[in-house]
Design a protein around this motif. Structure first.
Motif, PDB file in Angstrom:
ATOM      1  N   LEU A 109     101.160  11.669  50.446  1.00 16.68           N
ATOM      2  CA  LEU A 109     100.176  12.608  50.985  1.00 16.68           C
ATOM      3  C   LEU A 109      98.850  11.898  51.250  1.00 16.68           C
ATOM      4  CD1 LEU A 109     100.339  15.567  51.688  1.00 16.68           C
ATOM      5  CD2 LEU A 109      99.386  16.114  49.459  1.00 16.68           C
ATOM      6  N   ASN A 110      98.375  11.175  50.226  1.00 18.76           N
ATOM      7  CA  ASN A 110      97.097  10.473  50.374  1.00 18.76           C
ATOM      8  C   ASN A 110      97.158   9.404  51.456  1.00 18.76           C
ATOM      9  OD1 ASN A 110      95.099  11.615  48.733  1.00 18.76           O
ATOM     10  ND2 ASN A 110      96.057  10.759  46.901  1.00 18.76           N
ATOM     11  N   SER A 111      98.241   8.611  51.470  1.00 20.69           N
ATOM     12  CA  SER A 111      98.297   7.521  52.445  1.00 20.69           C
ATOM     13  C   SER A 111      98.434   8.078  53.853  1.00 20.69           C
ATOM     14  CB  SER A 111      99.419   6.543  52.111  1.00 20.69           C
ATOM     15  OG  SER A 111     100.670   7.157  52.201  1.00 20.69           O
ATOM     16  N   THR A 112      99.149   9.217  53.994  1.00 17.53           N
ATOM     17  CA  THR A 112      99.278   9.813  55.320  1.00 17.53           C
ATOM     18  C   THR A 112      97.927  10.352  55.795  1.00 17.53           C
ATOM     19  OG1 THR A 112     101.501  10.473  54.700  1.00 17.53           O
ATOM     20  CG2 THR A 112     100.617  11.453  56.694  1.00 17.53           C
ATOM     21  N   LEU A 113      97.221  11.037  54.891  1.00 16.48           N
ATOM     22  CA  LEU A 113      95.919  11.595  55.266  1.00 16.48           C
ATOM     23  C   LEU A 113      94.946  10.472  55.640  1.00 16.48           C
ATOM     24  CD1 LEU A 113      95.456  14.457  52.620  1.00 16.48           C
ATOM     25  CD2 LEU A 113      95.902  14.696  55.063  1.00 16.48           C
ATOM     26  N   GLN A 114      95.016   9.366  54.908  1.00 15.83           N
ATOM     27  CA  GLN A 114      94.120   8.241  55.207  1.00 15.83           C
ATOM     28  C   GLN A 114      94.512   7.577  56.521  1.00 15.83           C
ATOM     29  OE1 GLN A 114      94.453   6.381  51.243  1.00 15.83           O
ATOM     30  NE2 GLN A 114      92.274   5.981  51.420  1.00 15.83           N
ATOM     31  N   TRP A 115      95.821   7.443  56.727  1.00 11.15           N
ATOM     32  CA  TRP A 115      96.368   6.833  57.936  1.00 11.15           C
ATOM     33  C   TRP A 115      95.924   7.639  59.165  1.00 11.15           C
ATOM     34  CZ3 TRP A 115     101.791   7.863  60.093  1.00 11.15           C
ATOM     35  CH2 TRP A 115     102.134   6.904  61.060  1.00 11.15           C
ATOM     36  N   LEU A 116      95.928   8.959  58.999  1.00 14.03           N
ATOM     37  CA  LEU A 116      95.506   9.831  60.091  1.00 14.03           C
ATOM     38  C   LEU A 116      93.985   9.878  60.211  1.00 14.03           C
ATOM     39  CD1 LEU A 116      97.947  12.838  59.508  1.00 14.03           C
ATOM     40  CD2 LEU A 116      98.067  11.152  61.337  1.00 14.03           C
ATOM     41  N   GLY A 117      93.305   9.302  59.239  1.00 19.90           N
ATOM     42  CA  GLY A 117      91.850   9.272  59.277  1.00 19.90           C
ATOM     43  C   GLY A 117      91.186  10.561  58.837  1.00 19.90           C
ATOM     44  N   LEU A 118      91.926  11.432  58.180  1.00 26.99           N
ATOM     45  CA  LEU A 118      91.346  12.708  57.747  1.00 26.99           C
ATOM     46  C   LEU A 118      90.487  12.549  56.496  1.00 26.99           C
ATOM     47  CD1 LEU A 118      94.356  15.103  58.397  1.00 26.99           C
ATOM     48  CD2 LEU A 118      92.224  14.971  59.684  1.00 26.99           C
ATOM     49  N   ILE A 119      90.839  11.570  55.655  1.00 29.82           N
ATOM     50  CA  ILE A 119      90.034  11.314  54.461  1.00 29.82           C
ATOM     51  C   ILE A 119      89.793   9.815  54.348  1.00 29.82           C
ATOM     52  CG2 ILE A 119      90.677  13.344  53.081  1.00 29.82           C
ATOM     53  CD1 ILE A 119      92.825  11.576  51.761  1.00 29.82           C
ATOM     54  N   ASN A 120      88.729   9.424  53.691  1.00 29.14           N
ATOM     55  CA  ASN A 120      88.446   8.001  53.504  1.00 29.14           C
ATOM     56  C   ASN A 120      88.928   7.509  52.154  1.00 29.14           C
ATOM     57  OD1 ASN A 120      87.156   7.788  56.009  1.00 29.14           O
ATOM     58  ND2 ASN A 120      85.252   8.600  55.131  1.00 29.14           N
ATOM     59  N   GLU A 121      88.699   8.333  51.137  1.00 30.40           N
ATOM     60  CA  GLU A 121      89.105   7.999  49.779  1.00 30.40           C
ATOM     61  C   GLU A 121      90.314   8.849  49.407  1.00 30.40           C
ATOM     62  OE1 GLU A 121      87.444   5.917  47.307  1.00 30.40           O
ATOM     63  OE2 GLU A 121      86.804   5.079  49.244  1.00 30.40           O
ATOM     64  N   PRO A 122      91.262   8.294  48.630  1.00 30.72           N
ATOM     65  CA  PRO A 122      92.383   9.134  48.176  1.00 30.72           C
ATOM     66  C   PRO A 122      91.889  10.315  47.329  1.00 30.72           C
ATOM     67  CG  PRO A 122      92.463   6.947  47.159  1.00 30.72           C
ATOM     68  CD  PRO A 122      91.409   6.896  48.222  1.00 30.72           C
ATOM     69  N   LEU A 123      92.541  11.455  47.487  1.00 32.43           N
ATOM     70  CA  LEU A 123      92.179  12.630  46.690  1.00 32.43           C
ATOM     71  C   LEU A 123      92.716  12.435  45.271  1.00 32.43           C
ATOM     72  CD1 LEU A 123      93.207  15.320  49.339  1.00 32.43           C
ATOM     73  CD2 LEU A 123      90.893  14.505  48.843  1.00 32.43           C
ATOM     74  N   GLU A 124      91.812  12.312  44.314  1.00 33.87           N
ATOM     75  CA  GLU A 124      92.214  11.967  42.945  1.00 33.87           C
ATOM     76  C   GLU A 124      92.889  13.125  42.207  1.00 33.87           C
ATOM     77  OE1 GLU A 124      91.398   9.075  41.084  1.00 33.87           O
ATOM     78  OE2 GLU A 124      90.067   7.979  42.443  1.00 33.87           O
ATOM     79  N   PHE A 125      92.470  14.357  42.563  1.00 31.27           N
ATOM     80  CA  PHE A 125      92.957  15.508  41.780  1.00 31.27           C
ATOM     81  C   PHE A 125      94.429  15.812  42.045  1.00 31.27           C
ATOM     82  CE2 PHE A 125      93.303  18.525  45.191  1.00 31.27           C
ATOM     83  CZ  PHE A 125      92.378  18.090  46.128  1.00 31.27           C
ATOM     84  N   LEU A 126      95.030  15.147  43.050  1.00 36.28           N
ATOM     85  CA  LEU A 126      96.409  15.483  43.407  1.00 36.28           C
ATOM     86  C   LEU A 126      97.409  15.070  42.326  1.00 36.28           C
ATOM     87  CD1 LEU A 126      96.708  14.712  47.213  1.00 36.28           C
ATOM     88  CD2 LEU A 126      96.797  16.925  46.080  1.00 36.28           C
ATOM     89  N   ILE A 127      97.072  14.022  41.567  1.00 32.13           N
ATOM     90  CA  ILE A 127      98.044  13.544  40.577  1.00 32.13           C
ATOM     91  C   ILE A 127      97.396  13.496  39.199  1.00 32.13           C
ATOM     92  CG2 ILE A 127      97.495  11.069  40.946  1.00 32.13           C
ATOM     93  CD1 ILE A 127     101.067  12.374  40.464  1.00 32.13           C
ATOM     94  N   TYR A 128      98.237  13.512  38.153  1.00 25.88           N
ATOM     95  CA  TYR A 128      97.764  13.498  36.770  1.00 25.88           C
ATOM     96  C   TYR A 128      96.740  14.595  36.524  1.00 25.88           C
ATOM     97  CZ  TYR A 128     100.125   9.074  37.142  1.00 25.88           C
ATOM     98  OH  TYR A 128     101.080   8.123  37.398  1.00 25.88           O
ATOM     99  N   SER A 129      97.070  15.790  36.984  1.00 25.42           N
ATOM    100  CA  SER A 129      96.174  16.923  36.808  1.00 25.42           C
ATOM    101  C   SER A 129      97.024  18.176  36.590  1.00 25.42           C
ATOM    102  CB  SER A 129      95.324  17.115  38.063  1.00 25.42           C
ATOM    103  OG  SER A 129      96.172  17.413  39.150  1.00 25.42           O
TER     104      SER A 129
END
Lengths: 290, 262
Positions: free
Chosen positions: A138-158
């Motif tokens: 999810l994070n790498s796809t969003l970054q690849w598409l340029g929608l986010i710059n930093e990975p969303l941290e809350f997605l895992i280990y939460s």
């Protein structure tokens, strides 16, 4: 003549009970008795690796008094509750669509939903870790598409990761009872109510929901009880801040500083609290839909 | 008409979204079992079968697979036979209350968290002085599989014509003869279907296995260990193989149930 037929009948009765025996014996010997043993063990003491027969309430006291266990219990109940609150409405909407919108083809959708249940329990949890991970899909796809710059941290280990994963695991189990309950509601009943001027929301609230209530209750039971009892999901996608009571119980049986009697007491305290909340929710649900 | 079409459209989107949610993890695992990059992220660089090769070269996997297959076979045969017999006995019970109560009791292991069943069995066997191992695990698998076998058999026996058995008996057939010549051939597809379901459940069972198998391993226990140790993409290959086996078993189980009805 009379006694003859009486004999034949009793003979028939005994042969018809015999098939019940093997499974009943297995249930009693390896389900009921072990549960009883676990209960007895919760009053014992552990000394190192030895179990000492005793009758002490120390384990229960520790389970109730300890702040750590209380925090974990509350989190477990909340996570279980949120999971059920997500799963049951989705399952109801899906069952509604399968039953009243797609009708015949609904059976095919049901098969697909149930089939996903058999794709491997561990595999699906692991897959969610792959999807939600910091460098995950999810994070790498969003970054690849340029929608986010930093990975969303809350997605895992939460807690969010735990709820997303548990909901995916338990959704198929919740669909089955609700769909079966909706099968008992005929289209004619629905048409009749609509002809009498009932709106869609009114229809669902006053006719469909009360009729589907047994199914909704079972679905809620599955989602809430099984989410509250899971420990694999939190240990794979939850961080240390998202552990549930099941993790602590499991640790008491397979961990390093294990304490079986304490684990047993924790298990029964959890079951009692979760059951009490389940029954309270069911009461409220019944009253609301009446 | 337009309202109906619009409703259909929204419902279709919703169903699609839910199915995506359910199947996304499965697609991801299968997809990444073929990719060259050990890092599980987008975009995909290339495709390879090497993870399958390294998975099948692992001697631990072969022994875990053997254990898993043994457990699945025991579950299929024993849970299939016992569950079918139980369900058959239930159908012949005259009193509906007793029947309902027994069905409810037989489903209990499906509602009690697996963690609790697993530790209860571990405690029980410890009190009996039985060391952990495959036998304890197999018994645990039977307890987990039985409710589902009973459920499927109940659904499939609903259409069974019990008067045929009375007729056979009136014509002088012994109970054994009746069973071999009439009952079993009629219910065989359902029993085999339920047994395949039990095999699938057993292959996938982790929690009870983990608490009772001791130092041995089954495929899920091995996968658990690999997951905890870190990223090894051959997990995806093992998971895909397991998934294929499970889905195949469940589809066969469903087809067998359907054949009887038509």
């Amino acid at each position: 003549m009379m006694t003859g037929s009486g004999l034949a009948r009793s003979g028939r009765a005994s042969t018809s009970l015999r098939p019940l025996l093997p499974a009943s014996l297995l249930y009693v010997l390896f389900f009921a008795v072990p549960m009883l043993c676990l209960f007895v063990l919760s009053f014992w003491r552990a000394k190192g690796f030895e179990l000492i027969p005793d009758f002490t309430l120390d384990n229960y006291e520790k389970a109730v008094v300890s702040k750590l266990y209380r925090t974990l219990l509350i989190r477990t109940v909340v996570v279980g509750f949120v999971t059920a609150a997500i799963v049951v409405p989705i399952a109801f909407s899906l069952s509604y669509a399968m039953r009243f919108v797609f009708e015949r083809r609904g059976q095919l959708i049901l098969q697909l939903v149930l089939l996903s249940l058999f794709s491997g329990y561990l595999v699906r949890i692991y897959a969610w870790r792959t999807i939600l991970g910091k460098q995950g899909l999810l994070n790498s796809t969003l970054q690849w598409l340029g929608l986010i710059n930093e990975p969303l941290e809350f997605l895992i280990y939460s807690n969010i990761a735990v709820v997303i994963t548990l909901s995916g695991l338990l959704l198929p189990l919740a669909v089955l009872p609700i769909y079966s309950a909706l099968l008992n509601v005929s289209r004619d009943q629905m048409e009749a109510a609509r002809d009498l001027g009932a709106g869609r929301v009114h229809l669902i609230r006053t006719i469909l929901l009360p009729l589907a209530m047994p199914g909704v209750r079972t679905a809620f039971a599955f989602a809430f009880l099984l989410a509250a009892g899971d420990f694999v999901t939190p240990s794979l996608v939850g961080g240390t801040q998202s552990l549930l009571i099941g993790n602590i119980i499991a640790d008491q049986f397979r961990g390093i500083g294990s304490n079986w009697p304490l684990g047993a007491a924790l298990a029964f305290v959890t079951i009692a609290i979760v059951l009490a909340i389940y029954l309270a929710v069911v009461q409220i649900l019944v009253r609301v839909t009446r | 008409m337009i309202a109906k079409l619009r409703q259909h459209w929204i419902a279709a989107l919703f169903v699609l979204a839910v199915l995506t949610y359910l199947y996304a993890p499965i697609v991801v695992i299968v997809l990444f079992s073929f990719t060259t990059s050990p890092r599980l992220s987008m975009p995909i660089e290339g495709l390879t079968l090497s993870w399958y090769r390294s998975a099948l070269d692992n001697p631990l996997i072969i022994s875990a697979l053997t254990n898993s297959l043994v457990l699945a076979l025991i579950s299929a045969v024993a849970a299939g036979a016992m569950g079918a017999a139980f369900s058959f006995g239930l159908m012949r019970l005259k009193r509906p209350h007793v029947r309902e109560a027994l069905i409810g009791a037989s489903l209990l292991p499906a509602i009690v968290p697996l963690l609790v069943i697993g530790i209860a069995l571990a405690v029980f066997f410890r009190m009996l002085g039985m060391p952990q191992g495959l036998v304890n695990t197999a018994i645990g698998h039977l307890i987990v599989c039985l409710p589902f076998v009973v459920l499927t058999m109940n659904a499939r026996l609903e259409t069974f014509d019990f008067s045929m058995l009375e007729a056979a008996r009136d014509l002088g057939a012994s109970p054994v003869r009746t069973f071999l010549d009439i009952t079993f051939p009629l219910i065989r597809p359902s029993v085999v279907g339920a047994a395949l379901l039990a095999a699938a459940l057993s292959l996938d069972e982790f929690v009870i296995t983990w608490f009772n198998i001791g130092n041995q391993q089954s495929v899920p226990v091995l996968v658990w260990g690999m997951m905890r140790r870190g990223v090894d993409p051959s997990i995806n290959a093992i998971a895909t193989l397991l998934l294929t086996l499970l889905v195949g078993l469940v589809i066969c189980s469903n087809l067998l149930g359907r054949k009887k009805r038509s």
